[in-house]
Design a protein around this motif. Structure first.
Motif, PDB file in Angstrom:
ATOM      1  N   LYS A 212      35.779  32.275  49.265  1.00 22.23           N
ATOM      2  CA  LYS A 212      36.765  31.582  50.101  1.00 22.23           C
ATOM      3  C   LYS A 212      37.840  31.049  49.169  1.00 22.23           C
ATOM      4  CE  LYS A 212      36.876  28.068  53.775  1.00 22.23           C
ATOM      5  NZ  LYS A 212      36.007  27.123  54.544  1.00 22.23           N
ATOM      6  N   TYR A 213      37.382  30.379  48.118  1.00 22.48           N
ATOM      7  CA  TYR A 213      38.221  30.002  46.984  1.00 22.48           C
ATOM      8  C   TYR A 213      37.299  29.592  45.843  1.00 22.48           C
ATOM      9  CZ  TYR A 213      37.727  25.430  49.395  1.00 22.48           C
ATOM     10  OH  TYR A 213      37.261  24.328  50.057  1.00 22.48           O
ATOM     11  N   GLU A 214      37.892  29.380  44.674  1.00 18.77           N
ATOM     12  CA  GLU A 214      37.115  28.963  43.507  1.00 18.77           C
ATOM     13  C   GLU A 214      37.336  27.476  43.245  1.00 18.77           C
ATOM     14  OE1 GLU A 214      36.819  32.076  40.331  1.00 18.77           O
ATOM     15  OE2 GLU A 214      38.450  32.988  41.484  1.00 18.77           O
ATOM     16  N   ILE A 215      36.407  26.873  42.508  1.00 14.99           N
ATOM     17  CA  ILE A 215      36.460  25.434  42.270  1.00 14.99           C
ATOM     18  C   ILE A 215      36.264  25.179  40.783  1.00 14.99           C
ATOM     19  CG2 ILE A 215      35.342  23.209  42.708  1.00 14.99           C
ATOM     20  CD1 ILE A 215      34.468  24.452  45.438  1.00 14.99           C
ATOM     21  N   SER A 234      46.129  35.972  45.614  1.00 14.63           N
ATOM     22  CA  SER A 234      46.849  36.836  44.677  1.00 14.63           C
ATOM     23  C   SER A 234      45.944  37.991  44.252  1.00 14.63           C
ATOM     24  CB  SER A 234      47.277  36.040  43.441  1.00 14.63           C
ATOM     25  OG  SER A 234      47.696  36.894  42.399  1.00 14.63           O
ATOM     26  N   GLU A 235      46.452  39.193  44.322  1.00 12.99           N
ATOM     27  CA  GLU A 235      45.679  40.364  43.875  1.00 12.99           C
ATOM     28  C   GLU A 235      45.324  40.240  42.397  1.00 12.99           C
ATOM     29  OE1 GLU A 235      44.310  43.005  45.376  1.00 12.99           O
ATOM     30  OE2 GLU A 235      44.887  42.087  47.283  1.00 12.99           O
ATOM     31  N   ARG A 236      46.216  39.644  41.645  1.00 11.17           N
ATOM     32  CA  ARG A 236      46.012  39.530  40.203  1.00 11.17           C
ATOM     33  C   ARG A 236      44.813  38.653  39.852  1.00 11.17           C
ATOM     34  NH1 ARG A 236      50.715  37.449  36.009  1.00 11.17           N
ATOM     35  NH2 ARG A 236      49.401  37.203  34.189  1.00 11.17           N
ATOM     36  N   SER A 237      44.604  37.575  40.597  1.00 11.15           N
ATOM     37  CA  SER A 237      43.571  36.601  40.235  1.00 11.15           C
ATOM     38  C   SER A 237      42.314  36.668  41.102  1.00 11.15           C
ATOM     39  CB  SER A 237      44.153  35.180  40.307  1.00 11.15           C
ATOM     40  OG  SER A 237      44.554  34.875  41.630  1.00 11.15           O
ATOM     41  N   LYS A 238      42.198  37.685  41.956  1.00 10.23           N
ATOM     42  CA  LYS A 238      41.081  37.737  42.907  1.00 10.23           C
ATOM     43  C   LYS A 238      39.716  37.769  42.238  1.00 10.23           C
ATOM     44  CE  LYS A 238      42.573  39.393  47.408  1.00 10.23           C
ATOM     45  NZ  LYS A 238      42.527  40.489  48.387  1.00 10.23           N
ATOM     46  N   VAL A 239      39.587  38.534  41.164  1.00  6.70           N
ATOM     47  CA  VAL A 239      38.282  38.670  40.500  1.00  6.70           C
ATOM     48  C   VAL A 239      38.103  37.579  39.443  1.00  6.70           C
ATOM     49  CG1 VAL A 239      36.815  40.184  39.091  1.00  6.70           C
ATOM     50  CG2 VAL A 239      38.202  41.146  40.948  1.00  6.70           C
ATOM     51  N   ASP A 240      39.165  37.233  38.716  1.00  5.59           N
ATOM     52  CA  ASP A 240      39.091  36.216  37.662  1.00  5.59           C
ATOM     53  C   ASP A 240      40.352  35.364  37.726  1.00  5.59           C
ATOM     54  OD1 ASP A 240      38.931  34.706  35.339  1.00  5.59           O
ATOM     55  OD2 ASP A 240      38.172  36.342  34.110  1.00  5.59           O
ATOM     56  N   TRP A 241      40.212  34.089  38.114  1.00  5.91           N
ATOM     57  CA  TRP A 241      41.390  33.231  38.272  1.00  5.91           C
ATOM     58  C   TRP A 241      42.104  32.971  36.957  1.00  5.91           C
ATOM     59  CZ3 TRP A 241      41.396  28.745  35.506  1.00  5.91           C
ATOM     60  CH2 TRP A 241      40.173  28.159  35.168  1.00  5.91           C
ATOM     61  N   ARG A 242      41.438  33.273  35.832  1.00  3.60           N
ATOM     62  CA  ARG A 242      42.086  33.073  34.527  1.00  3.60           C
ATOM     63  C   ARG A 242      43.187  34.092  34.265  1.00  3.60           C
ATOM     64  NH1 ARG A 242      37.801  33.710  30.345  1.00  3.60           N
ATOM     65  NH2 ARG A 242      37.292  35.411  31.772  1.00  3.60           N
ATOM     66  N   LYS A 243      43.295  35.124  35.108  1.00  9.45           N
ATOM     67  CA  LYS A 243      44.482  35.988  35.076  1.00  9.45           C
ATOM     68  C   LYS A 243      45.571  35.251  35.859  1.00  9.45           C
ATOM     69  CE  LYS A 243      42.038  40.441  34.932  1.00  9.45           C
ATOM     70  NZ  LYS A 243      41.776  41.719  35.631  1.00  9.45           N
ATOM     71  N   TYR A 244      46.028  34.174  35.279  1.00 11.91           N
ATOM     72  CA  TYR A 244      46.826  33.183  35.993  1.00 11.91           C
ATOM     73  C   TYR A 244      48.007  33.787  36.750  1.00 11.91           C
ATOM     74  CZ  TYR A 244      44.270  29.936  32.987  1.00 11.91           C
ATOM     75  OH  TYR A 244      43.293  29.246  32.342  1.00 11.91           O
ATOM     76  N   ASP A 245      48.104  33.401  38.010  1.00 13.96           N
ATOM     77  CA  ASP A 245      49.267  33.702  38.847  1.00 13.96           C
ATOM     78  C   ASP A 245      49.569  32.424  39.621  1.00 13.96           C
ATOM     79  OD1 ASP A 245      51.281  34.869  40.266  1.00 13.96           O
ATOM     80  OD2 ASP A 245      49.996  36.101  41.538  1.00 13.96           O
TER      81      ASP A 245
END
Length: 324
Positions: A212-215, A234-245
């Motif tokens: 749903k979202y990350e915390i 964001s497609e960029r951060s869907k798997v790893d939020w550290r791919k900052y967008d």
């Protein structure tokens, strides 16, 4: 305003640390007596010194005015990193060895004080063990993703019949692979694995969990501060939020259920840590899953985006530690 006299605080850090600079601001506002030790200071007089004999023990550093600061007077230590200035040793005979000797000796001296460490460098290493983190979280009743660490192709082949992610255990460095780069968490496809690529390397895999979202949660003493990271926007951060967008990924303060907060504080204390950042997932079914704990997780960008008083809480813990 706290009427107790604040502890004398030592910040063990480097010249470029913006986190240390923010802590200085908050410590000043608390009226705390502190000293910022930039371990990469080019002034060699700034290196820690240590003397021990049968009847006495002395350890000290010198400030920029070359005034001696007795390390025994510091009651609380914020431990960031010990990295001597490499430029000093670059053209020195056996310079790399001298750098490593200085780094190790500085580490030993600065980590041996009779003080409260946030966090103790030995406990930072112990608390970074992701295998222990996951087991302890599970034992505390916190949900975790199904996890596999293996070098066996057949085992991995069966595991990835359902959507699976690969997570790096360590960071590639110039010394280990010839260059520095970051490997993010990625979804593993069956066609990407083969026996020769797995047989000699243990790798860390987890079942992919819809979000749903990350915390991102910060445990600071007995407090828990959390933020929602809406990485799925964001497609960029869907798997790893550290791919900052960040422009397309909203960040909001988040209130964890009391029971989850208590368990996360207990988990932090079980590693003898007083501060930690941890990553969780909230699933579409509103289940909280623990991913990992970072004993030195950074926080300034979260504070800037959400207004959470993370630095203020941490400075208060350094100046007025209530450690239980």
């Amino acid at each position: 305003m706290n009427s107790t006299k604040p502890n004398k605080v030592l910040l063990v850090t480097t010249q470029c640390s913006t986190h240390a600079s923010r802590l200085e601001e908050e410590l000043n506002s608390l009226g705390a007596n502190y000293f910022r030790l930039n371990t990469d200071n080019p002034e060699l007089s700034n290196l820690p010194q240590y003397s021990l004999n049968k009847s006495s023990l002395e350890s000290w550093i010198k400030d920029n005015q070359r005034k001696r600061q007795n390390l025994s007077e510091f009651q609380t230590v914020w431990w960031d990193e010990v990295v001597p200035n490499p430029d000093i040793y670059r053209n020195m005979p056996y310079g790399k060895w001298a750098f490593l000797e200085t780094q190790k000796a500085s580490d030993w001296i600065l980590s041996s004080l009779e003080a409260i460490y946030i966090n103790d460098p030995i406990e930072i290493i112990r608390g970074s063990n992701k295998v222990k983190q996951l087991k302890r979280a599970r034992d505390l009743g916190i949900s975790i993703p199904k996890t596999l660490i293996t070098s066996e192709y057949g085992l991995l082949e069966r595991f990835i019949e359902r959507e699976t992610i690969y997570k790096p255990i360590s960071r590639p460095t110039e010394e280990s692979v010839g260059e520095d780069f970051v490997i993010y968490t990625n979804i593993v496809k069956k066609e990407e694995i083969n026996p020769s690529s797995t047989e000699c390397k243990l790798s860390f895999f987890q079942r992919y969990v819809p979000k749903k979202y990350e915390i991102r949660t910060y445990v600071i003493g007995n407090d828990c501060l959390s933020t929602e990271i809406h990485s799925q926007k964001s497609e960029r951060s869907k798997v790893d939020w550290r791919k900052y967008d960040i422009a397309n990924t909203p960040y909001y303060p988040h209130q964890l259920p009391t029971e989850i907060s208590k368990k996360l504080i207990h988990l932090t204390k079980s590693f003898n840590l007083h501060y930690s950042a941890r990553d969780l997932i909230l699933t579409p079914e509103d289940e909280y899953l623990f991913l990992e704990l970072n004993p030195q997780g950074m926080w300034l960008w979260i504070e800037t985006l959400t207004g959470l008083p993370i630095t203020k809480k941490l400075a208060n813990l350094l100046a007025f530690p209530q450690i239980s």
